[in-house]
Design an enzyme around this catalytic site. Structure first.
Site, PDB file in Angstrom:
ATOM      1  CE1 TYR A 180       3.333   3.634   6.106  1.00  0.00           C
ATOM      2  CE2 TYR A 180       4.273   1.341   5.856  1.00  0.00           C
ATOM      3  CZ  TYR A 180       3.225   2.441   5.623  1.00  0.00           C
ATOM      4  OH  TYR A 180       2.474   2.061   4.643  1.00  0.00           O
ATOM      5  CE  LYS A 231       2.240  13.363  -7.136  1.00  0.00           C
ATOM      6  NZ  LYS A 231       1.730  13.227  -8.198  1.00  0.00           N
ATOM      7  CG  ASP A 287       2.461  -1.162   2.736  1.00  0.00           C
ATOM      8  OD1 ASP A 287       1.881  -2.125   2.561  1.00  0.00           O
ATOM      9  OD2 ASP A 287       2.211  -0.617   3.797  1.00  0.00           O
ATOM     10  CG  ASP A 291      -0.354  -4.682  -0.167  1.00  0.00           C
ATOM     11  OD1 ASP A 291       0.523  -5.492  -0.214  1.00  0.00           O
ATOM     12  OD2 ASP A 291      -0.883  -4.149   0.926  1.00  0.00           O
TER      13      ASP A 291
END
Length: 404
Positions: A180, A231, A287, A291
């Site tokens: 981001y 990852k 993020d 959620d």
């Protein structure tokens, strides 16, 4: 000038350095100001934002004031614009006045930002830009997002009862690094004349270490299990992430550390969420996973969050969006924002007793059968945003612990 006009007539409290202290319950610094013997006074910046934000923040403000008054805590509130509201007022999503007010406060409570009205704005004039800028300005690198399935709402989950019942996990998300914020980024035209969009996933060792320490400390205060999600089989940034987190584990022998690839973690959250206690992960994975975890609980309208720095004010907000389709209709669920206010008290100010009053009050309201539309089921009482807030307020001064 227009931004300043939104402030209340209560002047902000200047916090003397001598009153800064470290909370025993949190690894973060807490800023507090003593107004008078026996009473503590805090300056809270309110950022209602857009959509349902003003509705839910107004209710949370009243709950904060009520809980504080019962524990010898006083608040001064100032309201400032952010997001679309700021764009309409002064033409930018985060005015300098808002940044200054937030930095000078003891904690910041945010509602929500964004809406259809600004969807076609240029990138630097989108409401979401204001939120990213605020996080960077406050240096709130650690985002704590709890996901707990309350017994009163277990049937609201889309998962089977036996899967959802008893879920209690915390996602610790790195908030100011990663894809981001990484550079280079942008959109350009390549040698073939084709547009190419690109972003950079980048983490420095110190960024990983500081969020990992927060996660280990958080797990230590919970059930002592930490799962680091990455990852590392594909991404170099994740290889470094796993290396640094693993190296720190020796400092926390009482915490059981495991690692999981993000795709598997996404599956496991749906298959067997009770296996998780504390999850630590990077900005983009956090993020998405937080959620996903929120929906295990039945509604994203129930979940709060805390964004914390090494020192200075924290940022507290519900994780739901601005829900412009129901804004102004008294349909919003205010409980996530009310619980964010409880996190503000607990993690931001170290006011554990006042925080517990709010948490218990929410449970009492649910025990009494009150539900907003997002968590309504047959046999419960459907109420609007304001009525739910009133029910929580009635219960704040209850001394009887509520059942989970």
């Amino acid at each position: 000038m227009a931004a300043a006009a939104l402030q209340t007539n209560i002047r902000p409290v200047k916090v003397p350095a001598t009153f800064r202290a470290v909370s025993k319950q949190s690894p973060f610094r807490v800023r507090c100001a003593v107004a008078s013997p026996g009473n503590k006074r805090y300056n809270i910046t309110l950022l209602p934002g857009d959509g349902i934000g003003p509705e839910v923040v107004s209710i949370a403000k009243n709950v904060l004031r009520q809980a504080g008054s019962l524990e010898g805590v006083e608040f001064s509130f100032q309201e400032m614009p952010i997001g679309g509201a700021a764009l309409d007022l002064v033409g930018v999503p985060l005015p300098e006045e808002t940044i200054s007010a937030a930095k000078e406060s003891d904690a910041v409570l945010l509602g929500a930002i964004g809406g259809y009205k600004w969807d076609n704005n240029e990138k630097h004039l989108r409401p979401e830009k204001g939120l990213l800028q605020l996080r960077a300005a406050l240096k709130v690198f650690a985002n704590l997002r709890p996901a707990t399935v309350l017994s009163q709402l277990v049937d609201a989950s889309t998962l089977k009862r036996e899967v959802a019942e008893g879920v209690d996990l915390m996602v610790v998300r790195e908030l100011t690094g990663g894809i981001y914020f990484g550079e280079p980024r942008g959109i350009k035209t390549n040698e073939n004349g084709e547009e190419v969009g690109f972003n950079t996933e980048v983490y420095a060792a110190h960024e990983i270490d500081r969020i990992a320490r927060v996660a280990f400390e958080t797990a230590r205060k919970r059930r002592g299990k930490l799962c680091s999600v990455d990852k590392a089989n594909v991404l170099e940034a994740s290889i470094l992430w796993r290396k640094r987190v693993t190296a720190l584990a020796s400092e926390y022998p009482d915490v059981e550390l495991s690692h999981m690839y993000v795709d598997n973690a996404a599956m496991q959250l749906v298959r067997d969420p009770k296996q998780f206690d504390t999850i630590v992960t990077n900005n983009i994975f956090g993020d998405i996973l937080s959620d996903e975890a929120s929906m295990i609980t039945g509604s994203i309208g129930m979940l709060p969050s805390a964004s914390l720095s090494d020192s200075g004010p924290g940022l507290f907000e519900p994780i739901h969006g601005s829900a412009p389709d129901i804004a102004g209709q008294d349909k919003a669920n205010p409980l996530a924002t009310i619980l964010s206010a409880a996190m503000l008290l607990k993690y931001g100010l170290g006011e554990e007793k006042a925080a517990k009053r709010i948490e218990d009050a929410v449970l009492v309201a649910l025990n009494n059968g009150f539900r907003t539309g997002d968590i309504y089921s047959a046999g419960t009482k459907l109420v609007g945003c304001k009525a739910m807030g009133e029910e929580v307020l009635k219960s704040v001064d209850s001394q009887v612990p509520a059942s989970v």
